[in-house]
Design a protein around this motif. Structure first.
Motif, PDB file in Angstrom:
ATOM      1  N   SER A  29      20.060  39.709  35.296  1.00 18.22           N
ATOM      2  CA  SER A  29      19.860  40.677  34.227  1.00 18.22           C
ATOM      3  C   SER A  29      19.314  41.996  34.749  1.00 18.22           C
ATOM      4  CB  SER A  29      18.915  40.118  33.161  1.00 18.22           C
ATOM      5  OG  SER A  29      17.657  39.846  33.731  1.00 18.22           O
ATOM      6  N   SER A  55      20.840  41.802  29.008  1.00 18.61           N
ATOM      7  CA  SER A  55      21.792  40.719  28.992  1.00 18.61           C
ATOM      8  C   SER A  55      21.970  40.179  30.403  1.00 18.61           C
ATOM      9  CB  SER A  55      23.083  41.279  28.404  1.00 18.61           C
ATOM     10  OG  SER A  55      24.219  40.741  28.908  1.00 18.61           O
ATOM     11  N   TYR A  97      26.244  39.207  21.105  1.00 18.06           N
ATOM     12  CA  TYR A  97      26.480  37.780  21.299  1.00 18.06           C
ATOM     13  C   TYR A  97      26.081  37.357  22.703  1.00 18.06           C
ATOM     14  CZ  TYR A  97      30.694  39.289  23.763  1.00 18.06           C
ATOM     15  OH  TYR A  97      31.569  39.877  24.635  1.00 18.06           O
ATOM     16  N   ASP A  98      25.921  36.046  22.871  1.00 19.87           N
ATOM     17  CA  ASP A  98      25.588  35.513  24.187  1.00 19.87           C
ATOM     18  C   ASP A  98      26.683  34.558  24.646  1.00 19.87           C
ATOM     19  OD1 ASP A  98      25.196  33.061  22.881  1.00 19.87           O
ATOM     20  OD2 ASP A  98      23.026  33.209  22.931  1.00 19.87           O
ATOM     21  N   GLN A  99      26.492  33.976  25.800  1.00 24.10           N
ATOM     22  CA  GLN A  99      27.500  33.087  26.368  1.00 24.10           C
ATOM     23  C   GLN A  99      27.333  31.644  25.893  1.00 24.10           C
ATOM     24  OE1 GLN A  99      30.236  34.320  28.367  1.00 24.10           O
ATOM     25  NE2 GLN A  99      29.356  35.955  27.138  1.00 24.10           N
TER      26      GLN A  99
END
Length: 161
Positions: A29, A55, A97-99
């Motif tokens: 990050s 992120s 959004y994230d993974q």
């Protein structure tokens, strides 16, 4: 004369590294390890992100690399693309959004929150596995209390919550 000047400029420009695309070899990050052109490895390349947004960039993502002052050793990453999970938005929409599949999606009809539990720390609202919890108890505990309560000799409510 002009040809000589053009050759000197071309030679000088050949020593200045231009912006290029790389691929993340080790995610992070703040600092990334990248592979660049001809399988070169760039260690500890700084990831520059917008203030208020952080992120983790996973391995395999494509990145835009800018060599500051034309030097590969002073490169920074300014943009990323190609993560395993990508959400496509329509005109006017924004999605964070994230993974893991969690998303806060700002759409024309309102804010949509997808995936996992919802927590609001300062307001003390927690939604876990479909149960809403505030400072005192959960909604289910309030329903259980209401449904079984009596006033003196009266019966319990005829319609439980």
């Amino acid at each position: 004369m002009i040809g000589s000047v053009q050759r000197q400029i071309a030679r000088g420009m050949g020593q200045v590294r231009q912006t290029f695309l790389g691929v993340v070899a080790r995610g992070g990050s703040k600092m990334l390890q990248l592979t660049g052109l001809a399988d070169e490895v760039l260690d500890e390349t700084e990831l520059v992100q917008q203030v208020g947004f952080s992120s983790y960039i996973p391995e395999g993502c494509r990145v835009v690399v800018i060599p500051l002052q034309g030097k590969t050793s002073r490169s920074i990453v300014i943009a990323t693309d190609g993560a395993p999970i990508v959400i496509h938005v329509l005109e006017g929409e924004t999605c964070i959004y994230d993974q893991f599949g969690h998303a806060v999606w700002l759409k024309e009809d309102g804010t949509h929150i997808k995936g996992g539990d919802l927590f609001v720390d300062d307001g003390n609202l927690y939604v876990t596995n479909g149960d809403v919890i505030d400072q005192k108890s959960s909604m289910q505990e309030m329903r259980d209390t209401y449904s079984s309560h009596k006033h003196g000799n009266s019966p319990t409510p005829d319609k439980p919550m």
